[in-house]
Scaffold this active site. Structure first.
Site, short mmCIF file in Angstrom:
data_model
loop_
_atom_site.label_atom_id
_atom_site.label_comp_id
_atom_site.label_asym_id
_atom_site.label_seq_id
_atom_site.Cartn_x
_atom_site.Cartn_y
_atom_site.Cartn_z
N HIS F 46 19.94 -40.71 -12.15
CA HIS F 46 19.22 -41.68 -11.30
C HIS F 46 17.85 -42.06 -11.85
O HIS F 46 17.26 -43.03 -11.39
CB HIS F 46 19.08 -41.13 -9.88
CG HIS F 46 20.36 -41.03 -9.14
ND1 HIS F 46 21.19 -42.11 -8.95
CD2 HIS F 46 20.98 -39.98 -8.54
CE1 HIS F 46 22.26 -41.72 -8.26
NE2 HIS F 46 22.16 -40.43 -8.01
N ARG F 71 19.64 -33.69 -16.38
CA ARG F 71 20.76 -34.06 -15.51
C ARG F 71 21.53 -35.13 -16.24
O ARG F 71 20.97 -36.18 -16.60
CB ARG F 71 20.30 -34.56 -14.14
CG ARG F 71 21.55 -35.02 -13.35
CD ARG F 71 21.40 -35.00 -11.86
NE ARG F 71 20.53 -36.05 -11.38
CZ ARG F 71 20.33 -36.30 -10.10
NH1 ARG F 71 20.93 -35.58 -9.18
NH2 ARG F 71 19.51 -37.25 -9.73
MG LIG Z 1 23.15 -36.76 -6.17
#
Ligand SMILES: [Mg+2]
Ligand SMILES: [Mg+2]
Ligand SMILES: [Mg+2]
Ligand SMILES: [Mg+2]
Ligand SMILES: [Mg+2]
Ligand SMILES: [Mg+2]
Lengths: 256, 256, 256, 256, 256, 256
Positions: F46, F71
């Site tokens: 994100h 991530r």
């Molecule tokens: Mg998530």
């Protein structure tokens, strides 16, 4: 018509709250530009920012409506003119120490016959309006930094330079310049001679009919500066805000 | 042996058709370099282009065979020498206003004993040939821009500067410089005094035995300039070509 | 306390082995910084490196423990001060030709009252230690390049410039400057007048109590230079190391 | 007509000498592309290279005449098709372990009706020729890496996949895959079972009428591989060449 | 409240005129975004654009008011979700060939419970409004490209996929997919079977109550497509506009 | 020997305090890495971060001694393996919903015979130690995110996946997944069913002998999570820290 938002705020009697960017990233610039500042300055002098970084940040901040300013790398024509062509609404030039310096600065910011700025507002035409070329001389802002002993000695001449819009005070350099290594470096000075120096600069600016800007390290000091009559106050910068917030956040977890 | 394609065209009596880049992208540079120009200039003065952008564009254009030129940011040694070390076949230097300016320019472009260019053609060695160091002084092109009232006053001295290869005229600045705000800004001047100024520059260049280049906004004007005897004509630039083509394309759909 | 590793090596009587970077990439910088050099210099003069490239390389080399130096683009305040603010432990400034040049150089590297460096060590604060501002004037290194006939003529005055830490010799430019086009360009000079020039510079530096650095093209010559008493020797650079290693590797396959 | 240089070398009975790039920089790519290799592969799998890096390297290598290849990140359509659209003359796909994998690979490389490659050779049109769309299916090369125990088990089916041009052996992974942690990792295997595996792959490729490529760590091994009949041999890469050359150079100075 | 401008145009009965970007540059994106298009699509499939390029372009276009769309690299969750998190108002997904493909596409674009989009609209929160998370499922657009024989066979099922907003036709791939190598590649098809295919897709979309978009190479064809009832028409792209305009400009000078 | 700092902290019974980066900038990464966190995660899912951004941030953080985690964009081999090759000490993989997902994740992180990670730790060799290849399987960390209803249903099977080091809980997605649009999005849940879900995950992890990580929006919640027995707690991220600090700073000036 294309208008500089800072001039509008001043016309309405307001003080300008300015943000400061030292991280070369368009997204952090977007974040800062949405935080409520009236203007945001990209620092190409001491910030870790080169031309490419500055350009991307100007592009990313365009949507925000804040007035983009650039602190130039030095009193150099390429640094100043490229920032303006890239779409800055004004420049803050470091280390303007004499009337000759101030005249050179103005000449780089204004088109002939007022100055010697070269014509080619490549991105400004898109970002600041199609009539940019016609209005730039009246809208673009030109700040000279007063931050050395030499500049203080020449203050009255500097502030009266035709075409100069304001002075901007860098307290860290000014303290070094006036008092050497006697005090800690940094902003938000409380030493009587430094307070006096700041007041003297403000008075000189006022007498000459130009604006006064001050670099501050805290909101409290910035608010005081507005109270003194400063026309533009900078509060902190992205590096200090991020570093402090992260350290505080870590300390808070560790403390519990 | 490594040779500058522009000198070859001139040796054969041709005029050089020059493209102009203001968008910092290697792919758009590759596209422009394949459009049929003889040379393509990367504009680091008014283009939205810094050092990194320029370098990538020089690399991307290498395969095309067009001669890469760079407009330097200003009359500054680092800007000029870094462009040459990066593999430009010549520089176009803005705002050369006096004989002293022109001599400084030449000195930045030529190695000792002719000038003071520092030796280290890091990428030019790869891009322009292993013998670059030996031939550079004879092959690299050095253009001084004539675009101010001061430059016009010093024209005859400027064009006779030893080692200068040509003058290049920027009509937007020249018009501002000679006539102030009387006329619209831009290229392709039709005002009698501007036409006369251009002819005067061309005549001075010819008398001095150097080349004449002209920046143009349209193919029609560029063709006229060739007719006048210009040695190098620039037509438009990537920004204007793209903006105009896109607007025309949109208008055409909306009109139908 | 934040300390410059080069000063420590010198304090212990050692000579500094310096690497040299001309490719603008953080990973190649990381590779070079792990090769065993004591210091590594990012060449923003002749290297294909702009500000953004330099910054990323300084960041990538931080973990290595080698001392990062920057060769500035020119004797320009912005180039020098931005390199220091970005975390270089010293600058090597090209083309310092006179006492006045040397004094300007020193002034850009030292804070008031010693010089006119502007205060704002934005990344140095993080990379070199929180006490950077307090120790910088004593720790940061300032080298003037001696590489022209003019510099040789002014040598004794240059080396005595207060605040200068050392001279650095660029043999390619020095050979061009002293002997013109008589000899091949490049490093590792064997001509008697060039050997003599290098010895004269070393002697002048020693007399003045400052350091001597030499740019070398081979390990053999660098080792000789250490034997002569050089305090800092550069061996080759990333471009030459990579190009030569690749060509050797190809030749070896083709030969078999 | 636009032609793949590798196919020409093979048509003339030659073996292709391939360079390997893991540093994301256009200039180091230019340096490597001038070192004498026939083809140079940009490694987007294990190299420290993303899409932007790959693109700039393809642009910078275009002038060299070497055939640019890309090792894709994985057996993924976007990775493979974007590399081809960007102007690679072929892909080397890691970890092709079954006939189904090989068929997917071929389908990503060929346009319908042979495969499912999507049409849009945006840069290939400029870099590889205006007739690229017409000739791509015949010119672009498609290599499947054989480097797991599973791939060895399915070898005979994989090599017979219609449209596959060759297999490429990664000895580091193949050794891990076939022998686990028994031996050191790396290239230039001498273990009997590894030599046998390589010979088995070569024989299978030959039987199927496709090409065989081998990744090597040294010129000596690469030369041996050519002797075995390998059609394409890779020697070392930019990271190892630079690291080794720098370490050797440092050691040589320190030793003296 | 944060609203997608495309939905507003459609609500008012208009057709959307869409621009197309294949050059990874924020400034060319800014230029295109000011040309009069209603929406502009960044093509990360065939454009020479990676994630970093896309992000800078989204930032630079934010001020324009045009709706930013992204063509994803493929039917991959990361490509689609990262484009949306970065602030695209919709995605155009290539090669959606079956109902299962279409369902996966929708699931990547909608948050649970409608789909499986992961929550973290990092930049969309800033660029598209603070209420983005609440309105995204209703405002973000999801287009499936119909461009293969398989997609045509599954057309009626695809268009009825719940949550799909429209289909988008890529005539180059569709022609390859339906007719192989029989016709030239490219847009603006006139072959009866291709015209019929386009009409069939439009009819299916209409029946299912979703939108129809068409990629066009010329303004004339785009205008025809609007006449047929297309809801979104793309005209040309930055690469073709620039290449054609430059070539025309050169030809015009050469012709005179 | 090369060791993962996180495993050391756990071995000493401590909880890991993790920072989170969503701005693609090496300098902001350096700032965050000096704030006192034990580990810092670069969010390529994100965060507004692509491969190039991630790489520069890993390089800039190397000197800090904090453990770098990434991530991944998704459960994709290239995303995971490239992050590890670039020098991350572990990956946090989003949306691991089943035992099969978890097994795929582990296989991407471990070399054969434990998994199918491809061998080529190009930068990890430099950044994490020369013995990286030998120790990676034991040192690299592999976290599966539990953040959907499906993952909760398969929780007990997921946590028992051999080779999995821990689970990491994303409360925003988990809340959407378990409760749909009933509650606000975001972290620091207080709803009983969400608190229960978090406790259930922690209990499952503990039973299986693996670690538990939790994403938190505030220091207070992070401290509570440590109290519950969480092994790794994330507090806020660079975007939120910067945005909040800037807004607070502005508000404070305006208020006075
Ligand atoms: Mg998530
Ligand atoms: Mg200052
Ligand atoms: Mg001009
Ligand atoms: Mg030199
Ligand atoms: Mg492998
Ligand atoms: Mg298509």
């Amino acid at each position: 018509m294309s208008r500089n938002p800072i001039r509008r705020i001043w016309a309405e009697g307001g003080a300008v709250l300015n943000g400061w960017l030292s991280i070369a990233n368009p997204f952090s610039a977007e974040i800062m530009a949405s935080a409520g500042y009236d203007s945001v300055t990209i620092d190409t002098q001491h910030g870790a920012i080169g031309y490419e970084g500055m350009l991307g940040m100007l592009q990313a901040m365009r949507a925000s409506g804040v007035a983009p300013l650039v602190r130039s790398t030095w009193l150099e024509p390429a640094s100043i003119m490229k920032a303006l062509d890239a779409g800055a609404w004004g420049v803050i030039c470091p280390m303007v120490n004499s009337r000759a310096d101030a005249e050179r600065l103005v000449s780089y910011v204004r088109y002939p016959p007022r100055g010697c700025r070269s014509f080619g507002p490549t991105r400004a035409n898109f970002a600041l309006g199609g009539d940019y070329g016609a209005v730039a001389d009246d809208e673009v802002l030109c700040f000279a930094m007063i931050e050395t002993a030499e500049a203080m000695a020449n203050l009255d001449e500097i502030v009266r330079t035709p075409g100069l819009d304001g002075v901007y005070v860098g307290p860290a350099d000014l303290t070094l310049g006036l008092t050497g290594r006697r005090y800690r470096t940094g902003f938000d000075r409380e030493e009587p001679e430094m307070l006096e120096a700041i007041q003297r600069i403000m008075a000189a600016a006022r007498t000459a009919g130009i604006r006064m800007g001050l670099h501050n390290g805290s909101s409290a000091y910035a608010a005081r500066a507005i109270g003194w009559g400063c026309d533009l106050v900078t509060v902190s910068n992205d590096v200090r805000l991020l570093a402090q917030a992260a350290q505080d956040s870590v300390a808070e977890v560790r403390r519990r």
